[in-house]
Design a protein around this motif. Structure first.
Motif, PDB file in Angstrom:
ATOM      1  N   GLY A  48      80.670 -22.904  87.970  1.00  0.00           N
ATOM      2  CA  GLY A  48      81.061 -23.968  88.874  1.00  0.00           C
ATOM      3  C   GLY A  48      82.324 -23.644  89.634  1.00  0.00           C
ATOM      4  O   GLY A  48      83.195 -24.493  89.786  1.00  0.00           O
ATOM      5  N   ALA A  49      82.421 -22.406  90.123  1.00  0.00           N
ATOM      6  CA  ALA A  49      83.670 -21.963  90.738  1.00  0.00           C
ATOM      7  C   ALA A  49      83.410 -20.978  91.866  1.00  0.00           C
ATOM      8  O   ALA A  49      82.369 -20.316  91.924  1.00  0.00           O
ATOM      9  N   VAL A  50      84.386 -20.888  92.758  1.00  0.00           N
ATOM     10  CA  VAL A  50      84.366 -19.933  93.860  1.00  0.00           C
ATOM     11  C   VAL A  50      85.376 -18.832  93.555  1.00  0.00           C
ATOM     12  O   VAL A  50      86.537 -19.112  93.242  1.00  0.00           O
ATOM     13  N   HIS A  51      84.926 -17.578  93.634  1.00  0.00           N
ATOM     14  CA  HIS A  51      85.758 -16.422  93.329  1.00  0.00           C
ATOM     15  C   HIS A  51      85.877 -15.556  94.576  1.00  0.00           C
ATOM     16  O   HIS A  51      84.884 -15.296  95.261  1.00  0.00           O
ATOM     17  N   GLU A  52      87.083 -15.075  94.849  1.00  0.00           N
ATOM     18  CA  GLU A  52      87.315 -14.239  96.030  1.00  0.00           C
ATOM     19  C   GLU A  52      87.452 -12.774  95.632  1.00  0.00           C
ATOM     20  O   GLU A  52      88.136 -12.435  94.663  1.00  0.00           O
ATOM     21  N   ARG A 141      86.266 -27.141 100.090  1.00  0.00           N
ATOM     22  CA  ARG A 141      84.973 -27.825 100.178  1.00  0.00           C
ATOM     23  C   ARG A 141      83.911 -27.088  99.357  1.00  0.00           C
ATOM     24  O   ARG A 141      83.132 -27.721  98.622  1.00  0.00           O
ATOM     25  N   LEU A 142      83.870 -25.766  99.466  1.00  0.00           N
ATOM     26  CA  LEU A 142      82.913 -24.992  98.694  1.00  0.00           C
ATOM     27  C   LEU A 142      83.172 -25.115  97.200  1.00  0.00           C
ATOM     28  O   LEU A 142      82.244 -25.184  96.393  1.00  0.00           O
ATOM     29  N   GLN A 143      84.446 -25.138  96.824  1.00  0.00           N
ATOM     30  CA  GLN A 143      84.791 -25.276  95.412  1.00  0.00           C
ATOM     31  C   GLN A 143      84.312 -26.619  94.865  1.00  0.00           C
ATOM     32  O   GLN A 143      83.805 -26.708  93.739  1.00  0.00           O
ATOM     33  N   GLN A 144      84.426 -27.669  95.645  1.00  0.00           N
ATOM     34  CA  GLN A 144      83.975 -28.984  95.211  1.00  0.00           C
ATOM     35  C   GLN A 144      82.453 -29.007  95.002  1.00  0.00           C
ATOM     36  O   GLN A 144      81.962 -29.549  94.003  1.00  0.00           O
ATOM     37  N   ASP A 150      77.548 -26.875  89.380  1.00  0.00           N
ATOM     38  CA  ASP A 150      77.697 -25.828  88.360  1.00  0.00           C
ATOM     39  C   ASP A 150      77.156 -24.494  88.855  1.00  0.00           C
ATOM     40  O   ASP A 150      76.425 -23.801  88.155  1.00  0.00           O
ATOM     41  N   GLN A 151      77.528 -24.124  90.069  1.00  0.00           N
ATOM     42  CA  GLN A 151      77.059 -22.890  90.681  1.00  0.00           C
ATOM     43  C   GLN A 151      78.187 -21.869  90.772  1.00  0.00           C
ATOM     44  O   GLN A 151      79.376 -22.199  90.656  1.00  0.00           O
TER      45      GLN A 151
END
Length: 213
Positions: A48-52, A141-144, A150-151
């Motif tokens: 459920g998180a965005v990783h750079e 926004r993507l993180q939300q 849960d992606q």
């Protein structure tokens, strides 16, 4: 007499970095396939998180780094704006069960919309997107959306000399040096940033890349 720092720790006035990992259960992480990276991230890629992933140039090993995670997924993944057309025979050779869906969209707003729809879909898995330094509002926004559904999202961006604040859970900087991929952790949920360390991604590179490496 106790050291001033020890007194602050005892009183709970000093954040020690590792406390974040103590609040997260193992099932909240996805194995990255790299034990050293798992340990530094507190258990792997947080769900459920965005990783750079910051890269100096494309194809430095960023896909090889993600390959164990992609291979382990049962659902097809979506690649948005990859720098080159995915080569399915090469991906199949790396035991990727399903060919990734890929989308080329020059309009940033439409690309963002496509990523959000993929995150909301129950039939798609991991999203990997190549974006040119997305704005803070876009990342937030993507993180939300990722947290709500849960992606798992990976955003590949250009190398940044100075890192501006963004809502990424983890921010990694990748560079190919000393015949190996070096990973510096600029931001992590598990604690403080960490200096670069080698990651043996060569096993997931095509044979010609292994020879050149």
């Amino acid at each position: 007499m106790a050291h001033p720092l020890q007194e602050l720790v005892h009183k709970g006035w000093l954040w020690q970095g590792r406390e974040a990992t103590e609040q997260l259960a193992p099932e909240q992480f996805i194995d990255s396939g790299w034990p050293d990276l798992n340990r530094r991230l507190g258990g792997g890629w947080l769900r459920g998180a965005v990783h750079e992933l910051q890269v100096r140039c494309h194809f430095q090993g960023e896909l090889a780094l993600l390959m164990p995670t992609l291979v382990a997924q049962q659902k097809p993944c979506l690649w948005v704006n990859p720098p080159a057309m995915p080569y399915w025979p090469g991906l199949a050779h790396r035991q990727l069960a399903r060919a990734p869906l890929w989308l080329q969209e020059r309009d940033p707003k439409l690309a963002l919309w496509a990523i959000e729809q993929a995150l909301k879909s129950e039939t798609l898995g991991i999203v990997v997107a190549w974006l040119n330094k997305p704005e803070a509002a876009v990342v937030r926004r993507l993180q939300q959306v990722a947290a709500k559904h849960d992606q798992l999202v990976f955003i590949v961006t250009a190398w940044q000399a100075s890192t501006e604040a963004r809502a990424y859970v983890n921010r990694l900087q990748l560079d190919w040096q000393n015949e190996s991929l070096q990973i510096a952790i600029l931001k992590r949920r598990a604690g403080w940033p960490l200096p670069a360390f080698p990651c043996a991604v060569s096993s997931f590179l095509p044979p010609r890349r292994q020879r050149s490496a």
